[in-house]
Design an enzyme around this catalytic site. Structure first.
Site, PDB file in Angstrom:
ATOM      1  N   GLY A  36       0.811  -1.210   0.000  1.00 56.97           N
ATOM      2  CA  GLY A  36       0.000   0.000   0.000  1.00 56.97           C
ATOM      3  C   GLY A  36       0.844   1.259   0.000  1.00 56.97           C
ATOM      4  O   GLY A  36       1.925   1.310  -0.605  1.00 56.97           O
ATOM      5  N   SER A  37       0.373   2.262   0.708  1.00 60.30           N
ATOM      6  CA  SER A  37       0.991   3.589   0.630  1.00 60.30           C
ATOM      7  C   SER A  37       2.366   3.682   1.267  1.00 60.30           C
ATOM      8  O   SER A  37       3.059   4.686   1.077  1.00 60.30           O
ATOM      9  CB  SER A  37       0.058   4.631   1.252  1.00 60.30           C
ATOM     10  OG  SER A  37      -1.114   4.772   0.475  1.00 60.30           O
TER      11      SER A  37
END
Length: 485
Positions: free
Chosen positions: A213-214
């Site tokens: 993810g981020s």
């Protein structure tokens, strides 16, 4: 001599000669293979004829050996706080092949390592006294991670950025290695553990890569700064909001629709975790440049040994621009282990230098004399320039002080981090993964630590799943333990 008797004698001699040839072949050519065969019970009898050496954490053995009550296996392995240290020790079983440190250093721990032999051992052909494995694990960090993860399914890794020493490796749910040590009861325990859908035998910290993810946005930002696409983390980017994936009608949305993500600086984009900025940035850089930076941090390395071999973290190839954009936010086919994401933060916290992570400090003989020192041999390499590292750690501090990583704040310490919430399942149909990667430096000492945490599953409602809500508190507990220890 009667012809019949003569022929029978010759035939008998040929049979004896063939038998001698076969016996010689087995003894001198196949003997070692037979001796090493996993089904040769003599090996187990010899291995467990005496107590094994120990695995040491902060001066104390977390393993032991106990006398058995009967049978031909005299001793069995025992564990202190087995569930706490299972992701470090693995298990040594009378029924199954050893794993983790127990497997890697099996010869040292059972006394068959040639470096342990004395002159008298060689003359008498006796097995040497076993040696010990001294780990880099900090028991306070290990316990903090284990207790903070609690009933959650997840994993965590902590590294000292300046030395590469791994301070904590935790995977939950865990298991007690003692349940697998006795040949009489190991079978039922093995079946139970393998039938558990939560897979407690899997070392999630080292051997379960997941979409990061981020948290992967740190890698993309590093590539942009090193390439010169942007001169600083405070320069405005060319980032329309909304951003439509190239060649599609799909819009890359942001978690917070009110966040100031249009043409945001890298600092602001990390603070608010702006997908549009890093999706566009990955496309502007191109997959080759993003992959090159990812590989400098350790992605796509299938020989990452700490000394347990970690599974490969992957940055893909052969993508179109839309897929490249998705990799910019740590999705599509990007995967990472907690070890890998801890390495990203460790390199940035150490001025751009990554010291090779390792969780064994040294191995010793039975008298404590060092056979090999891994701390002295720790190597390092420059991942990004010190200027890039300084800018990104500054932006990571903004994430914690003013952005999405507020749950990692620690009084009396400089803390920087990056949250991540990774999609899980087709069309994100399953509960997302919650990530947090960070570093902390004490204001009053030279102590520092880098941490990565992933929570795969918890009791939180889907709407409450976030890196800040689930993973950051675990990272905070580990960082506090490392700085206070």
């Amino acid at each position: 001599m009667n012809k019949t008797i003569r022929r029978a004698s010759v035939f008998t001699l040929l049979l004896v000669f063939a038998l001698l040839v076969r016996a010689t072949w087995v003894q001198f050519y196949e003997g070692q293979a037979l001796a090493d065969d996993r089904n040769n019970r003599r090996n187990a009898i010899e291995t467990y004829a005496a107590p094994l050496g120990d695995i040491i954490v902060a001066g104390d053995a977390v393993t032991g050996s106990a006398r058995t009550s009967g049978g031909d296996l005299a001793y069995k392995r025992t564990y202190t706080d087995g569930e706490l240290y299972a992701a470090v020790t693995g298990y040594a079983s009378q029924a199954y092949a050893p794993t983790q440190l127990e497997g890697i250093y099996a010869d040292l721990l059972n006394g068959t390592d040639t470096r342990l032999k004395t002159v008298m051992d060689t003359l008498t052909n006796q097995r040497a006294d076993p040696g010990d494995v001294v780990t880099t694990i900090d028991p306070d960090v290990q316990k903090a991670a284990y207790e903070a993860l609690g009933d959650k399914k997840g994993a965590a890794v902590a590294i000292d950025p300046s030395t590469g020493r791994i301070l904590g490796v935790v995977s939950t749910p865990s298991y007690d290695p003692s349940s697998l040590t006795d040949a009489n009861t190991a079978g039922s325990a093995w079946q139970r553990l393998n039938a558990d859908e939560d897979k407690p035998l899997t070392n999630r910290a080292l051997r379960q890569p997941l979409p990061p993810g981020s948290t992967f946005k740190l890698v993309v930002a590093a590539a942009a700064l090193e390439d010169g696409l942007y001169g600083s983390v405070d320069e405005k980017t060319d980032s329309p909001d909304p951003y439509t994936l190239p060649g599609t009608t799909r819009v890359l949305s942001n978690e917070n629709p009110d966040a100031p993500c249009e043409d945001a600086t890298i600092r602001t984009a990390l603070q608010y975790s702006c997908n549009n900025v890093f999706g566009k940035m990955a496309v502007d850089l191109g997959e080759d440049k993003v992959r090159a930076m990812a590989e400098r941090f350790g992605f796509n390395d299938d020989e990452q040994d700490v000394p347990v071999r970690a599974y490969e973290s992957v940055y893909p190839s052969g993508m179109d621009e839309a897929q490249t954009a998705l990799t910019g936010i740590g999705q599509f086919d990007v995967t990472a282990t907690p070890l890998q994401m801890a390495m990203v933060s460790a390199a940035l916290a150490n001025g751009g230098e990554l010291v090779s992570p390792h969780m064994v400090s040294r191995i010793t003989d039975s008298d404590g004399d060092v056979l090999e020192d891994y701390d002295d041999g720790a190597s390092s390499k420059e991942i990004v320039s010190s200027a890039t590292a300084e800018q990104l750690t500054s932006a990571m501090r903004t994430v914690v002080d003013e952005g999405t990583g507020s749950n990692a704040r620690i009084a009396g310490a400089e803390v920087g981090g990056k949250t991540g919430t990774a999609q899980h399942g087709e069309n994100n149909g399953k509960t997302p993964y919650a990530w947090f990667t960070s570093y902390a430096k004490s204001d009053s000492s030279d102590k520092q630590v880098a941490v990565a945490v992933v929570v795969e599953q918890s009791d939180a409602a889907r709407s409450e799943v976030s890196g800040n809500g689930l993973a950051a508190p675990v990272a905070k507990a580990m960082m506090e333990a490392a700085l206070d220890g």
